[in-house]
Design a protein around this motif. Structure first.
Motif, PDB file in Angstrom:
ATOM      1  N   ASP A 180      -0.399   1.919 -13.023  1.00  0.00           N
ATOM      2  CA  ASP A 180      -0.747   2.568 -14.282  1.00  0.00           C
ATOM      3  C   ASP A 180      -0.182   1.754 -15.433  1.00  0.00           C
TER       4      ASP A 180
ATOM      5  N   THR B 110       0.854  -1.190   0.000  1.00  0.00           N
ATOM      6  CA  THR B 110       0.000   0.000   0.000  1.00  0.00           C
ATOM      7  C   THR B 110       0.885   1.234   0.000  1.00  0.00           C
TER       8      THR B 110
ATOM      9  N   HIS C 198      -6.611   4.445 -15.159  1.00  0.00           N
ATOM     10  CA  HIS C 198      -5.157   4.305 -15.096  1.00  0.00           C
ATOM     11  C   HIS C 198      -4.616   3.519 -16.287  1.00  0.00           C
TER      12      HIS C 198
ATOM     13  N   GLU D  68      -0.468   0.983  -6.405  1.00  0.00           N
ATOM     14  CA  GLU D  68      -1.133   1.888  -7.349  1.00  0.00           C
ATOM     15  C   GLU D  68      -0.516   1.603  -8.708  1.00  0.00           C
TER      16      GLU D  68
ATOM     17  N   ARG E 192       4.046   2.118  -5.963  1.00  0.00           N
ATOM     18  CA  ARG E 192       3.543   2.359  -7.314  1.00  0.00           C
ATOM     19  C   ARG E 192       4.196   1.404  -8.292  1.00  0.00           C
TER      20      ARG E 192
ATOM     21  N   ARG F  72      -2.402  -4.600  -8.490  1.00  0.00           N
ATOM     22  CA  ARG F  72      -3.353  -3.745  -7.783  1.00  0.00           C
ATOM     23  C   ARG F  72      -3.972  -4.490  -6.600  1.00  0.00           C
TER      24      ARG F  72
END
Length: 396
Positions: A33, A5, A114, A31, A8, A26
């Protein structure tokens, strides 16, 4: 709260492998993308894929979408020859889908907030704490983990393994689909519940039904095929891969872009060489396309905080129907390694790499041998259990 958590991850490549890895990352708390170089949604050019367990695992374990919503199922594997005579038939169930159907289902689960189209990642650097990715648009992104999933012609693979080469197999695959409802009743009945092979000298065709935009019911589906044909490397191949616009493809020539003379020759050859049912499927295809069959394998799949997965790491011939399964398996194994490494990304990648390299090596060796039997030695024998689909081995 997950140890990841606040961390990225950047995924380069928005195809099936990239989407699967992004969804799993995820779920771990990253996070995530995704950056896809094409400016519009991917379409897979209408091709079909066989859904092996690793490929379907997301929908069986994590998704609200059901496997049966995104796939068709057949109960037999059969071989036919002249006169549509069935020379071997084995009760084996497989699931299939269209590339586009499966891609859209994964994208629906990931969402678009994302998922970034039209972003070409051209390079990256890393230090002990992070990795920084550069894009031709001028965008720069930093992350704790970078997953490279940009396909067999990966633009970023060289920073992991600069020695990877694409080696031509000696043959191409003609691919296409035809509406099942347009087939004659005899052909539709023969093919509707099977993966069907037709073996001819130095060549083979494989056919199976996949979902259409109308659905997955018998009569609403598409009949998908890949027909392997030998083409000499050099000027003959280069000319064949030059599309109607004058651009030369590397890995494919898209539907409606293959020169008409090559399509005409292919249809004539199908009528002469293939069993009637197979010939009907091929000659009825409105827009066949070409897929070049290459071999490639990276000898390194991890470097610091960067992982190389899917076709970017290993481009394996389609004979084991394991390309998308390998990409999914890479993603699931990466998720497992990250889970067991308690937040240490570099340690996780070190644990993950050896098993995936071994899987790549074993798969590539097997499909190369299968291709030799099909295209050059004429020893692809109907019913041979060593020729079954499977990522981890024949039938596995």
């Amino acid at each position: 709260m997950s140890v990841y958590t606040g961390s990225r991850a950047v995924v380069i490549g928005g195809s099936i492998g990239g989407l699967t890895s992004a969804l799993l990352l995820r779920d771990l708390g990253f996070e995530v993308d995704i950056y896809e170089r094409t400016p519009s949604d991917l379409d897979g050019r209408g091709g079909g894929i066989v859904l092996q367990p690793d490929t379907l695992r997301w929908f069986r374990e994590r998704s609200s979408q059901r496997p049966e919503d995104v796939s068709t199922t057949t109960d037999w594997v059969q071989y036919i020859e002249a006169g549509n005579r069935v020379v071997d038939r084995d009760a084996r169930s497989w699931s299939h889908t269209s590339w586009g159907t499966f891609y859209r289902a994964l994208l629906a689960d990931f969402g678009r907030d994302h998922y970034h189209l039209g972003e070409f990642a051209c390079g990256f650097d890393q230090d002990v704490d992070s990795v920084t990715v550069r894009f031709v648009s001028g965008r720069v992104e930093s992350a704790d983990l970078l997953v490279i999933a940009d396909g067999v012609t990966s633009a970023n693979r060289a920073r992991i393994d600069p020695d990877v080469k694409l080696t031509y197999s000696g043959y191409i695959g003609w691919r296409g689909t035809v509406d099942e409802a347009l087939l004659t009743s005899e052909t539709a009945e023969l093919l509707h519940n099977s993966i069907t092979y037709n073996i001819v000298p130095n060549s083979q065709i494989t056919m199976y039904p996949i979902p259409s935009e109308r659905g997955t019911a018998v009569g609403d589906r598409l009949m998908n095929y890949v027909w392997y044909r030998n083409v000499a490397e050099g000027p003959d191949l280069d000319e064949m891969l030059t599309d109607k616009r004058g651009f030369q493809g590397k890995v494919s020539v898209h539907p409606h872009q293959v020169q008409d003379r090559y399509i005409d020759e292919m249809r004539d050859a199908a009528a002469r060489l293939l069993a009637p049912a197979a010939a009907e499927v091929v000659t009825s295809t409105e827009a066949p396309f070409i897929q070049v069959v290459w071999d490639s394998r990276a000898l390194k799949m991890a470097s610091g905080r960067v992982a190389l997965i899917g076709d970017a790491a290993c481009g394996a011939r389609p004979h084991a129907a394991a390309g998308t399964a390998k990409a999914a398996a890479d993603a699931w194994a990466l998720s497992d390694a990250l889970t067991s490494s308690a937040g240490n990304v570099t340690e996780a990648l070190e644990k993950w790499e050896p098993g995936q390299l071994e899987l790549s090596s074993n798969l590539l060796s097997r499909v190369k041998a299968m291709g030799e039997r099909s295209q050059f030695t004429n020893t692809w024998t109907p019913g041979d259990k060593n020729l079954r689909f499977g990522l981890y081995g024949p039938g596995r």
